[in-house]
Design an enzyme around this catalytic site. Structure first.
Site, short mmCIF file in Angstrom:
data_model
loop_
_atom_site.label_atom_id
_atom_site.label_comp_id
_atom_site.label_asym_id
_atom_site.label_seq_id
_atom_site.Cartn_x
_atom_site.Cartn_y
_atom_site.Cartn_z
N CYS A 64 0.84 -1.21 0.00
CA CYS A 64 0.00 0.00 0.00
C CYS A 64 0.87 1.26 0.00
O CYS A 64 1.84 1.37 0.75
CB CYS A 64 -0.91 -0.01 1.23
SG CYS A 64 -2.04 1.39 1.25
N CYS A 68 0.53 4.66 6.95
CA CYS A 68 -0.09 4.47 8.27
C CYS A 68 0.87 3.70 9.17
O CYS A 68 1.25 2.56 8.85
CB CYS A 68 -1.41 3.72 8.13
SG CYS A 68 -2.46 4.37 6.82
N CYS A 71 0.38 -0.08 10.29
CA CYS A 71 -0.12 -1.08 9.34
C CYS A 71 0.95 -1.99 8.75
O CYS A 71 1.99 -1.52 8.27
CB CYS A 71 -0.89 -0.39 8.22
SG CYS A 71 -1.74 -1.57 7.15
N CYS A 108 -16.75 -8.85 5.16
CA CYS A 108 -16.07 -7.57 4.94
C CYS A 108 -14.80 -7.78 4.13
O CYS A 108 -13.92 -8.55 4.53
CB CYS A 108 -15.67 -6.94 6.26
SG CYS A 108 -17.01 -6.84 7.42
N CYS A 139 -19.63 -5.72 3.16
CA CYS A 139 -18.91 -4.53 3.63
C CYS A 139 -17.60 -4.49 2.85
O CYS A 139 -17.03 -5.54 2.53
CB CYS A 139 -18.64 -4.65 5.13
SG CYS A 139 -17.64 -3.30 5.77
N CYS A 199 -19.43 2.58 8.31
CA CYS A 199 -18.72 1.85 9.36
C CYS A 199 -17.44 2.63 9.63
O CYS A 199 -16.57 2.70 8.76
CB CYS A 199 -18.41 0.43 8.89
SG CYS A 199 -17.35 -0.49 10.02
N ARG A 271 -18.28 -2.36 17.46
CA ARG A 271 -17.59 -3.65 17.21
C ARG A 271 -16.26 -3.72 17.94
O ARG A 271 -15.39 -2.86 17.76
CB ARG A 271 -17.37 -3.87 15.71
CG ARG A 271 -16.69 -5.22 15.41
CD ARG A 271 -16.63 -5.56 13.93
NE ARG A 271 -17.94 -5.42 13.36
CZ ARG A 271 -18.29 -4.48 12.50
NH1 ARG A 271 -17.41 -3.61 12.05
NH2 ARG A 271 -19.52 -4.40 12.05
N1 SAM Z 1 -6.71 0.63 3.16
C1 SAM Z 1 -7.98 0.87 3.70
C2 SAM Z 1 -8.00 1.98 4.72
O1 SAM Z 1 -6.98 2.28 5.31
O2 SAM Z 1 -9.07 2.54 4.95
C3 SAM Z 1 -8.64 -0.35 4.27
C4 SAM Z 1 -7.87 -1.37 5.06
S1 SAM Z 1 -7.22 -0.82 6.62
C5 SAM Z 1 -6.21 -2.17 7.01
C6 SAM Z 1 -8.62 -0.88 7.71
C7 SAM Z 1 -8.41 -0.50 9.15
O3 SAM Z 1 -7.76 -1.56 9.85
C8 SAM Z 1 -7.54 0.69 9.47
O4 SAM Z 1 -8.21 1.90 9.27
C9 SAM Z 1 -7.23 0.47 10.93
O5 SAM Z 1 -8.22 1.06 11.75
C10 SAM Z 1 -7.26 -1.04 11.07
N2 SAM Z 1 -5.92 -1.58 11.31
C11 SAM Z 1 -4.94 -1.74 10.40
N3 SAM Z 1 -3.82 -2.21 10.97
C12 SAM Z 1 -4.09 -2.34 12.28
C13 SAM Z 1 -3.32 -2.78 13.41
N4 SAM Z 1 -2.06 -3.14 13.28
N5 SAM Z 1 -3.91 -2.78 14.62
C14 SAM Z 1 -5.20 -2.40 14.75
N6 SAM Z 1 -5.98 -1.98 13.73
C15 SAM Z 1 -5.43 -1.95 12.51
FE1 SF4 Z 2 -2.85 1.17 3.37
FE2 SF4 Z 2 -2.78 -0.05 5.73
FE3 SF4 Z 2 -3.07 2.58 5.63
FE4 SF4 Z 2 -5.10 0.99 4.79
S1 SF4 Z 2 -4.30 1.15 6.85
S2 SF4 Z 2 -4.32 2.81 3.77
S3 SF4 Z 2 -3.92 -0.72 3.94
S4 SF4 Z 2 -1.28 1.43 4.93
#
Ligand code: SAM
Ligand code: SF4
Ligand code: DTB
Length: 333
Positions: A64, A68, A71, A108, A139, A199, A271
């Site tokens: 990606c 973040c 992530c 989802c 979702c 959501c 949730r």
């Molecule tokens: N890329 C899209 C986005 O960021 O909206 C969708 C996938 S992203 C993985 C969805 C959500 O997963 C993130 O907004 C975050 O809240 C949660 N998430 C991702 N990594 C996480 C982690 N290591 N611990 C807890 N929540 C996590």
């Molecule tokens: Fe990309 Fe992870 Fe951020 Fe979603 S949460 S935008 S998958 S880096």
């Protein structure tokens, strides 16, 4: 004595004018008062012994472009998660069928994109139609949406779009630099405008303080309509990411956030999302008492683990909790 900001009956209970001061006061109330008030409100709108179950699938993993810091899928960090292509329609259908057979009512699909390209959206729309054809709620969480994309998802039958604020506006820039808080709000507005259920929640335990958690919930509670679904994740620390060594948050902080969400957004599903592997049964029970009424069910989330199904079945049995049937996920009027 109960908190003065909590009405004694359902009149004027659904509010979109919460202040940050109120939210911060609620989240820091004596825990017994907070739990009592949250449980009272919870029972006005929901069966307190029903918990909705959703299953997640990562349809496009890794690589990606966003940064973040929590992530595993960001190309900016060195986690063990590699970049993969979009899954095939057949593989998604098979996973959705397994989820349905194991008792999930919502499926989802998550993609590690900044946002979908139009040709990606064609494929995702086909997946949504397959999920709907199996009789499941659908979702998707695909990142930021451009004009017209939410409408296409709606047309394909999408029930919910997940797009988290993740943290307070103030703390946001400490976590993500490739987009800002307003970008998130703009996508949420597009989703709402297209008639898709929203959501939206966040992550706890990224080094933010209690006020940040209250402030994030206050923004959600002041949207023109409350999100139908509010996922609250505990940070799952991922080796190779900037937050890998973050100290774990006290689970009672999650309980406080759940109760605050329940009081401020009485009709929303709250949730218990990522992080349940680290939450003992008593902490999860307190979260349900605080008004959580949905979980992710199945051994994996997107790239990390989740309790095994038989562990969750034991938990439900121990607590006398039932999985909510498909038609029971909307709150009582
Ligand atoms: N890329 C899209 C986005 O960021 O909206 C969708 C996938 S992203 C993985 C969805 C959500 O997963 C993130 O907004 C975050 O809240 C949660 N998430 C991702 N990594 C996480 C982690 N290591 N611990 C807890 N929540 C996590
Ligand atoms: Fe990309 Fe992870 Fe951020 Fe979603 S949460 S935008 S998958 S880096
Ligand atoms: C949400 O708030 N939590 C889910 C779902 N929405 C997409 C994702 C949790 C991801 C946890 C880390 C992982 O498995 O990669």
């Amino acid at each position: 004595m109960s908190s003065p900001s909590i009405p004694s009956d359902s009149a004027n209970e659904i509010r979109n004018d919460w202040t940050k001061t109120e939210a911060r006061k609620l989240i820091s109330a004596p825990l017994n008062d907070l739990l009592y008030d949250a449980q009272k409100i919870h029972r006005r709108y929901f069966d307190a012994n029903e918990v909705q179950v959703s299953t997640l699938l990562s349809i496009k993993t890794g690589g990606c472009p966003e940064d973040c810091s929590y992530c595993s899928q960001s190309a900016h960090h060195k986690s063990d998660v590699g970049a993969e292509k979009l899954m095939s329609l057949e593989a998604v259908r098979a996973a959705a069928l397994r989820a349905k057979d194991s008792g999930a009512t919502r499926f989802c699909m998550g993609a590690a994109w900044r946002g979908p390209k139009d040709h990606d959206l064609d494929n995702v729309c086909d997946m949504i139609s397959e999920v709907k054809a199996l009789g499941l709620e659908s979702c998707a969480t695909l990142g930021m949406l451009k004009d017209g994309q939410a409408e296409r998802l709606k047309e394909a039958g999408l029930d919910f779009y997940n797009h988290n604020l993740d943290t307070s506006e103030e703390y946001y820039e400490k976590i993500i630099s490739t987009r800002n808080f307003e970008d998130r709000l703009a996508t949420l507005a597009r989703v709402r405008q297209a008639g898709i259920n929203v959501c939206c929640g966040g992550i706890l335990g990224m080094g933010e303080n209690r006020h940040d958690r209250a402030d994030m919930l206050q923004v959600l509670a002041c949207l023109p309509e409350h999100p139908e679904s509010i996922p609250l994740n505990m940070l799952v620390p991922i080796p190779g990411t900037p937050l890998a060594d973050t100290d774990p948050l006290d689970p009672l902080e999650l309980v406080r956030a759940v109760a605050t969400a329940r009081i401020m957004m009485p009709k929303s599903m709250v949730r218990l999302s990522a992080g349940r592997l680290e939450l003992d049964p008593s902490s999860q029970a307190l979260c349900f008492l605080a008004g959580a009424n949905s979980i992710f069910y199945g051994d994996t989330l997107l790239t990390t683990g989740n309790p095994q199904q038989r562990v969750d079945q034991n938990l439900f049995e121990k607590l006398g909790v039932r999985p909510a049937p498909l038609d029971a996920t909307s709150p009582a009027e």
